[in-house]
Design a protein around this motif. Sequence first.
Motif, PDB file in Angstrom:
ATOM      1  N   MET A   1      64.180   8.230  73.720  1.00 54.00           N
ATOM      2  CA  MET A   1      62.905   7.583  74.060  1.00 54.00           C
ATOM      3  C   MET A   1      62.313   7.002  72.783  1.00 54.00           C
ATOM      4  N   PRO A   2      62.355   5.678  72.608  1.00 52.45           N
ATOM      5  CA  PRO A   2      61.869   5.064  71.363  1.00 52.45           C
ATOM      6  C   PRO A   2      60.369   4.802  71.380  1.00 52.45           C
ATOM      7  N   GLY A  11      44.136   5.395  59.279  1.00 52.22           N
ATOM      8  CA  GLY A  11      42.848   5.283  59.966  1.00 52.22           C
ATOM      9  C   GLY A  11      42.971   5.159  61.467  1.00 52.22           C
ATOM     10  N   GLY A  12      44.207   5.138  61.978  1.00 54.18           N
ATOM     11  CA  GLY A  12      44.411   4.985  63.415  1.00 54.18           C
ATOM     12  C   GLY A  12      44.287   3.549  63.857  1.00 54.18           C
ATOM     13  N   GLY A  13      44.306   3.351  65.177  1.00 51.81           N
ATOM     14  CA  GLY A  13      44.123   2.014  65.721  1.00 51.81           C
ATOM     15  C   GLY A  13      45.377   1.217  65.936  1.00 51.81           C
ATOM     16  N   THR A  14      46.554   1.823  65.731  1.00 54.66           N
ATOM     17  CA  THR A  14      47.811   1.106  65.938  1.00 54.66           C
ATOM     18  C   THR A  14      48.236   1.204  67.404  1.00 54.66           C
ATOM     19  N   LEU A  15      48.462   0.044  68.029  1.00 51.56           N
ATOM     20  CA  LEU A  15      48.932   0.029  69.409  1.00 51.56           C
ATOM     21  C   LEU A  15      50.443   0.250  69.408  1.00 51.56           C
ATOM     22  N   VAL A  16      50.892   1.339  70.053  1.00 53.20           N
ATOM     23  CA  VAL A  16      52.324   1.642  70.101  1.00 53.20           C
ATOM     24  C   VAL A  16      52.809   1.585  71.542  1.00 53.20           C
ATOM     25  N   THR A  17      54.080   1.261  71.681  1.00 55.64           N
ATOM     26  CA  THR A  17      54.722   1.229  72.992  1.00 55.64           C
ATOM     27  C   THR A  17      55.810   2.301  73.025  1.00 55.64           C
ATOM     28  N   ILE A  18      55.784   3.152  74.047  1.00 55.54           N
ATOM     29  CA  ILE A  18      56.764   4.218  74.197  1.00 55.54           C
ATOM     30  C   ILE A  18      57.594   3.912  75.434  1.00 55.54           C
TER      31      ILE A  18
END
Length: 248
Positions: A1-2, A11-18
Amino acid sequence: MPISPNQGSTGGGTLVTITGVNLANTSAVTFGTQQATSVTNVSPTQVTAVSPSGTGVVGVTLTTPGGTSNPLSFFYVGAPFKSALSASSGPTAGGNTVTISGTGLSTATSVSFGANTATPTVISDASLTVVVPAGASAGSVSVSVTTAGGTNNGFSYTYIDDPTIATITPASGSTSGGTALTVTGTNLSSTTSVTIDGTTAPFSVINATTLSVVTPPGTAGAVDVVVTNPAGSATSVGGFTYVAGPGI
């Protein structure tokens, strides 16, 4: 699962896709011990989430009615630190390459010169090079580097127009040198050199339109005067005439 991207700002705020399987009805995405915000079930095989703040390497897990997934590694990256800019000025047309040194530069994706952005070539975590984009006009702009860890400002870069030569006074002097000249023109405040018939002449900048120059020794006849700044050069062809002294 990538997971993509697998790194982001402390600081956060990164949009990630799983991406995986059986992800429908995901109720939570956790980065280490902190829950992500804005969790969205895109499809049964894909979920997006916004990373919370954090440090180091953490495991990312998803929770569904069926349980909790195995962890994926996510790397928190600090904002870059810039320590040196190899050139602080250049032509308004851009095109020259500068080197930025510092730390945390390995994930750099862009370098902005004022409102204009260029894509850098990363050499290492401590160094990158970038071709300076054209500027809107002459003047100083801020330089910022954007990485996975955020954006850091702190440098100033000055766009400079080519110099021009309007007048050279007096227009002649002794072949022995030592004649004090006043050179007028434009964009002279950043002058880096003056040559007379190819020989470097001592000079001082009076202001943006005036230089004071002392002629070196030369050979009788009309010679070229060249003024150079970081943007380019201006040549006054035959702008000064060396005159031989009398002989008996």
